[in-house]
Motif scaffolding. Structure first.
Motif, PDB file in Angstrom:
ATOM      1  N   GLN A 106     128.332  14.217 -18.132  1.00  0.00           N
ATOM      2  CA  GLN A 106     129.113  12.990 -18.326  1.00  0.00           C
ATOM      3  C   GLN A 106     130.278  13.235 -19.280  1.00  0.00           C
ATOM      4  N   ALA A 107     130.035  13.963 -20.350  1.00  0.00           N
ATOM      5  CA  ALA A 107     131.100  14.244 -21.314  1.00  0.00           C
ATOM      6  C   ALA A 107     132.203  15.062 -20.654  1.00  0.00           C
ATOM      7  N   SER A 112     133.229   8.199 -21.779  1.00  0.00           N
ATOM      8  CA  SER A 112     131.898   7.609 -21.706  1.00  0.00           C
ATOM      9  C   SER A 112     131.956   6.093 -21.823  1.00  0.00           C
ATOM     10  N   LEU A 113     133.167   5.533 -21.901  1.00  0.00           N
ATOM     11  CA  LEU A 113     133.286   4.077 -21.964  1.00  0.00           C
ATOM     12  C   LEU A 113     133.251   3.510 -20.546  1.00  0.00           C
ATOM     13  N   ARG A 114     132.140   3.776 -19.873  1.00  0.00           N
ATOM     14  CA  ARG A 114     131.920   3.246 -18.536  1.00  0.00           C
ATOM     15  C   ARG A 114     130.595   2.515 -18.563  1.00  0.00           C
ATOM     16  N   PHE A 115     130.642   1.242 -18.152  1.00  0.00           N
ATOM     17  CA  PHE A 115     129.594   0.310 -18.538  1.00  0.00           C
ATOM     18  C   PHE A 115     128.709  -0.176 -17.398  1.00  0.00           C
ATOM     19  N   LEU A 116     129.055   0.121 -16.166  1.00  0.00           N
ATOM     20  CA  LEU A 116     128.366  -0.566 -15.080  1.00  0.00           C
ATOM     21  C   LEU A 116     127.379   0.290 -14.310  1.00  0.00           C
TER      22      LEU A 116
END
Ligand SMILES: Nc1ncnc2c1ncn2[C@@H]1O[C@H](COP(=O)(O)OP(=O)(O)O)[C@@H](O)[C@H]1O
Ligand SMILES: [Mg+2]
Lengths: 249, 327
Positions: A106-107, A112-116
């Motif tokens: 992911q990094a 990483s500011l993905r919320f859904l």
């Protein structure tokens, strides 16, 4: 002349009166395994910490891919492509082995500011992470919480996480420590091939592994590099034998 | 592992249905007081779900969330008062009695206040973080007390409960349903965050921030985002709380309130989706049942809290549904 990936010049770091890093200069070039050996307390981990950004040097420069990394914190250096493993495993212990590796995947993919989207249903995370676990031989243990992995498995997981970053250089701090002869042998074969992906600065106490793997060896004693050279040069260096190898020979 | 997941889901569903069925039954039997009690549970639970984002997922023990709860309350009170008196707020902006508009204002205000508070507090950790968040909340508390325009120490009454489209919010049951709906929405948001990339990073920051930084994710950015989102949700709950009580006062901003929100989470199970719901149910029922018998009911709350901390770290949800599963 091979391309220099990591260039350390006259690095110094003191803890009070103790000079843990005392004017260290060192290079890591493409395709090589550069082993860093030395007795306990010589300052090997301290050097790795300064390169990775978890300790700030008192003076000296660290250039990575031609860039001075002085102003960059640990996360920023990791994003540049510096992957490290820790001497004592440092994992998200409640997370499964798979989720630990997914974090690295992911990094690498960006923000990483993905919320859904749920990560466990995101094949772009789970599949590469599974592949990395398979490469280090941990596929069967993918869903076991890191806290329940054996010591050796934690070491393997650290390597899988580093791999998943797709780094430009590896900093490995005693990856074989406590692994047992069979595990060490397998990891040695693994690292042997890994140097083609990215060069490795390898801190290691297992001399069989070091002599089998290293293209170059630097010997650190009391914070100073007392010798750098090919395996045979180091083996036969009288100062090194006296200061370090003599103890175990 | 699979079984633990479904057991938690079953527990959550049961709690959600219970919280819905009880006030429906009470209303049918002509007992509006119990509807109000259920509303109190839903609103406190929503506030705690907000805090659970920071505290449960991120391990950030904010002892200042009353600031956001109270700011949300004041958003409702101040906007309603200006609308009621037909006085513009400032720059000619009118007040409003529309709940959705008030919630939006509460979220924006809380987000804007949480940003600097978080940016400063998150430079520290552990007990310093607790103390700094407390200090910020106390500053806002004393500001509210000493600002006479909106009632100062006496607080501010909301004469008519604010409005929601097509709902008679003055009646207990419809207002409960609004609060309940918002609680469910808050729980959905919590779950989505928890399972997302952001949630993975946030939970990793709690478990081992060095590990997170070593893969290239800056823990500070993740935590600050979590703190702001957390404050916004608690702020909306504050607006509902003011509407529930027809009243907002500095007590909503006090450190007692911050402590109460933490207690709800610890009781119910920190980091667990329905932890705050279970905690709020237990808390409000204890308050009602024991509070009717003795003024010292908080003594028994203390005993229960002690029991949970010593013997059931996972709280009520942990007791019923077993350990948290991370997939
Ligand atoms: N944070 C610290 N504070 C004070 N002394 C330290 C710290 N970290 C390491 N040291 C000291 O610095 C020296 C080098 O330590 P280290 O880098 O861990 O050695 P090595 O990894 O080669 O065994 C040791 O004497 C150690 O005690
Ligand atoms: Mg060391």
């Amino acid at each position: 002349m091979a391309e220099t990936v990591l260039e350390i010049r006259d690095l110094r770091k003191s803890f009070g009166a103790l000079k843990a890093t005392d004017g260290v200069s060192l290079d890591l070039v493409r395709g090589e395994i550069h082993a860093l050996i030395g007795p306990n307390g010589a300052g090997k981990s301290t050097l790795i910490h300064q390169i990775a950004g978890s300790l700030t040097p008192d003076s000296g420069t660290i250039r990575f891919l031609g860039r001075d990394v002085a102003g960059l914190d640990m996360a920023a250096r990791a994003r540049l492509g510096l992957a490290r493993s820790f001497q004592t495993s440092s994992l998200a212990r409640e997370f499964s082995a798979l989720r630990n590796v997914m974090l690295a995947v992911q990094a690498r993919q960006g923000s990483s500011l993905r919320f859904l989207r749920p990560v466990m249903q995101d094949a772009s995370l789970t599949e590469p992470a599974m592949a990395m676990l398979a490469r280090v031989g941990l596929a069967e243990r993918a869903h076991v919480p890191a806290a329940e992995l054996s010591h050796g498995e934690c070491r393997q997981l650290e390597i899988a996480i580093a791999l998943a970053l797709g780094p430009r250089a590896f900093l490995l701090d005693e990856p074989m420590a406590g692994m047992g002869p069979e595990g060490s042998r397998r990891l040695t074969a693994f690292l042997d091939a890994l140097r083609q992906e990215a060069p490795i600065l390898l801190v290691e106490h297992d001399m069989d592994a070091v002599f089998a793997l290293a293209d170059r060896i630097s010997v650190l004693v009391y914070g100073r590099v007392i010798a750098t050279g090919k395996v045979d040069e180091i083996r036969n260096d009288p100062e090194v034998r006296r200061a370090y190898l003599g103890e175990s020979a | 592992m699979r079984r633990a997941v479904t057991r938690e889901a079953a527990t959550n569903t049961t709690l959600a249905l219970l919280l819905l069925a009880a006030p429906l039954a009470a209303s049918a039997m002509g007992e509006p007081f119990y509807v109000t009690l259920a509303t109190r549970i839903a609103v406190l639970a929503l506030a705690a779900v907000g805090l659970n984002i920071a505290l449960g997922l991120g391990g950030l023990v904010s002892f200042g969330h009353a600031a956001f709860f109270g700011l949300g309350g004041y958003a409702a009170g101040i906007l309603a008062t200006h609308a009621f008196n037909a006085e513009p707020l400032f720059l000619g902006i009118a007040g409003t009695t529309s709940m959705p508009a008030i919630w939006l204002v509460a979220m924006v205000v809380c987000g804007l206040v949480a940003l600097p508070i978080g940016a400063v507090s998150l430079r520290t950790s552990g007990v310093y973080f607790i103390m700094i968040t407390l200090a910020f909340a106390q500053m806002i508390y004393y500001f509210a007390i000493s600002w006479p325009a909106y009632g100062g120490e006496d607080g501010l009454s909301i004469y008519l409960r604010n409005s929601f489209p097509w709902v008679n919010t003055a009646a207990p049951l419809p207002f409960f349903l609004v609060c309940y709906g918002l609680l469910l929405l808050g729980l959905l948001v919590f779950r989505a965050l928890r399972d997302s990339r952001f949630g993975a990073a946030l939970q990793a920051a709690r478990q081992n921030e060095v590990r997170l930084a070593a893969v290239g994710i800056a823990p500070f950015d993740i935590r600050l985002t979590a703190f702001v989102i957390s404050a916004m949700m608690t702020g909306v709950a504050g607006a509902l709380f003011a509407d529930l009580n027809h009243f907002v006062s500095p007590s909503m901003l006090s450190w007692h309130m911050s402590g109460e929100l933490i207690v709800l989470i610890i009781l119910g199970g920190k980091g667990r989706l329905f932890g705050p719901v279970a905690g709020a149910m237990l808390y409000v029922l204890l308050e009602h049942v024991l509070g009717g018998i003795t003024e010292r009911w908080q003594f028994f709350l203390g005993l229960i809290l002690l029991g949970v901390v010593l013997f059931a770290r996972g709280g009520l949800i942990g007791l019923v549904a077993g350990r948290q599963s991370h997939g």
